[in-house]
Design a protein around this motif. Structure first.
Motif, PDB file in Angstrom:
ATOM      1  N   ILE A  43     -34.007 -97.988  19.595  1.00 28.65           N
ATOM      2  CA  ILE A  43     -33.627 -98.747  18.405  1.00 28.65           C
ATOM      3  C   ILE A  43     -32.228 -99.314  18.623  1.00 28.65           C
ATOM      4  O   ILE A  43     -31.293 -98.576  18.913  1.00 28.65           O
ATOM      5  N   LYS A  44     -32.117-100.626  18.458  1.00 30.48           N
ATOM      6  CA  LYS A  44     -30.815-101.276  18.629  1.00 30.48           C
ATOM      7  C   LYS A  44     -30.030-101.249  17.320  1.00 30.48           C
ATOM      8  O   LYS A  44     -28.901-100.805  17.277  1.00 30.48           O
ATOM      9  N   ASN A  98     -34.963-102.507   7.728  1.00 28.26           N
ATOM     10  CA  ASN A  98     -35.213-103.315   8.917  1.00 28.26           C
ATOM     11  C   ASN A  98     -34.747-102.554  10.157  1.00 28.26           C
ATOM     12  O   ASN A  98     -33.738-101.845  10.118  1.00 28.26           O
ATOM     13  N   ALA A  99     -35.493-102.695  11.224  1.00 31.13           N
ATOM     14  CA  ALA A  99     -35.067-102.120  12.501  1.00 31.13           C
ATOM     15  C   ALA A  99     -35.333-103.123  13.611  1.00 31.13           C
ATOM     16  O   ALA A  99     -36.384-103.773  13.624  1.00 31.13           O
ATOM     17  N   ILE A 100     -34.379-103.260  14.506  1.00 28.36           N
ATOM     18  CA  ILE A 100     -34.586-104.047  15.729  1.00 28.36           C
ATOM     19  C   ILE A 100     -34.808-103.016  16.827  1.00 28.36           C
ATOM     20  O   ILE A 100     -33.893-102.281  17.204  1.00 28.36           O
ATOM     21  N   LEU A 101     -36.047-102.952  17.280  1.00 20.97           N
ATOM     22  CA  LEU A 101     -36.357-101.879  18.209  1.00 20.97           C
ATOM     23  C   LEU A 101     -37.328-102.321  19.289  1.00 20.97           C
ATOM     24  O   LEU A 101     -37.961-103.381  19.202  1.00 20.97           O
ATOM     25  N   GLN A 102     -37.420-101.480  20.297  1.00 20.08           N
ATOM     26  CA  GLN A 102     -38.300-101.698  21.437  1.00 20.08           C
ATOM     27  C   GLN A 102     -39.380-100.633  21.360  1.00 20.08           C
ATOM     28  O   GLN A 102     -39.083 -99.434  21.407  1.00 20.08           O
ATOM     29  N   THR A 148     -42.059-100.024  23.435  1.00 20.15           N
ATOM     30  CA  THR A 148     -42.246 -99.394  24.739  1.00 20.15           C
ATOM     31  C   THR A 148     -41.264-100.045  25.703  1.00 20.15           C
ATOM     32  O   THR A 148     -40.677-101.083  25.410  1.00 20.15           O
ATOM     33  N   PHE A 149     -41.129 -99.486  26.889  1.00 16.59           N
ATOM     34  CA  PHE A 149     -40.163-100.036  27.840  1.00 16.59           C
ATOM     35  C   PHE A 149     -40.571-101.427  28.321  1.00 16.59           C
ATOM     36  O   PHE A 149     -39.757-102.181  28.825  1.00 16.59           O
ATOM     37  N   ARG A 150     -41.854-101.781  28.094  1.00 11.30           N
ATOM     38  CA  ARG A 150     -42.324-103.110  28.512  1.00 11.30           C
ATOM     39  C   ARG A 150     -42.008-104.188  27.477  1.00 11.30           C
ATOM     40  O   ARG A 150     -42.082-105.379  27.775  1.00 11.30           O
ATOM     41  N   ASP A 151     -41.747-103.763  26.228  1.00  7.80           N
ATOM     42  CA  ASP A 151     -41.623-104.717  25.135  1.00  7.80           C
ATOM     43  C   ASP A 151     -40.207-105.255  25.015  1.00  7.80           C
ATOM     44  O   ASP A 151     -39.236-104.621  25.450  1.00  7.80           O
ATOM     45  N   PHE A 152     -40.114-106.434  24.389  1.00 11.62           N
ATOM     46  CA  PHE A 152     -38.820-106.948  23.994  1.00 11.62           C
ATOM     47  C   PHE A 152     -38.423-106.266  22.688  1.00 11.62           C
ATOM     48  O   PHE A 152     -39.256-105.737  21.954  1.00 11.62           O
ATOM     49  N   PHE A 153     -37.144-106.326  22.379  1.00 17.99           N
ATOM     50  CA  PHE A 153     -36.693-105.880  21.064  1.00 17.99           C
ATOM     51  C   PHE A 153     -37.206-106.887  20.026  1.00 17.99           C
ATOM     52  O   PHE A 153     -37.147-108.089  20.234  1.00 17.99           O
TER      53      PHE A 153
END
Length: 121
Positions: free
Chosen positions: A31-32, A96-100, A102-107
């Motif tokens: 999570i960014k 709201n969350a800016i998150l990834q 899986t490791f393959r996904d973009f945020f």
């Protein structure tokens, strides 16, 4: 599947306090930023507060000094402590969350379903 679930909304008198909580669950790699937005009837959704990492916070001018955002990266939760509430704080509040996922996904942005906050005497 990522889910954001808010809780803690309700009716409060002017000058009162409420604490909103948001829990993120599901496939979460990282999570960014987490934050809260709100939308009042007839108005556009607006930023209330965001937190990047554990301490980089940003607040709307209208809530500075009254609201405090916090985050727990172990539990993937984000809280919004709202004090000295005013009638103009009445709105549906969205997590709201800016998150990834899986490791393959973009945020990307994820949203909760919203919780109503009403400030009225």
């Amino acid at each position: 599947q990522v889910q954001l679930v808010e809780s803690g909304g309700g009716l409060v008198q002017p000058g009162g306090s409420l604490r909103l909580s948001c829990a993120a669950s599901g496939s979460i790699f990282g999570i960014k930023t987490m934050g809260w937005y709100r939308q009042a009837p007839g108005k556009e959704r607006e930023l209330v507060a965001t937190i990047a990492g554990l301490s980089f916070t940003n607040y709307a001018d209208s809530v500075k000094g009254r609201f405090t955002i916090s985050r727990d990266d172990v539990k993937n939760t984000c809280d919004l402590q709202m004090n000295s509430l005013k009638p103009e704080d009445t709105a549906v509040y969205y997590c709201n969350a800016i998150l990834q996922a899986t490791f393959r996904d973009f945020f990307r942005h994820y949203w909760g379903q919203g919780t109503q906050v009403t400030v009225s005497s």
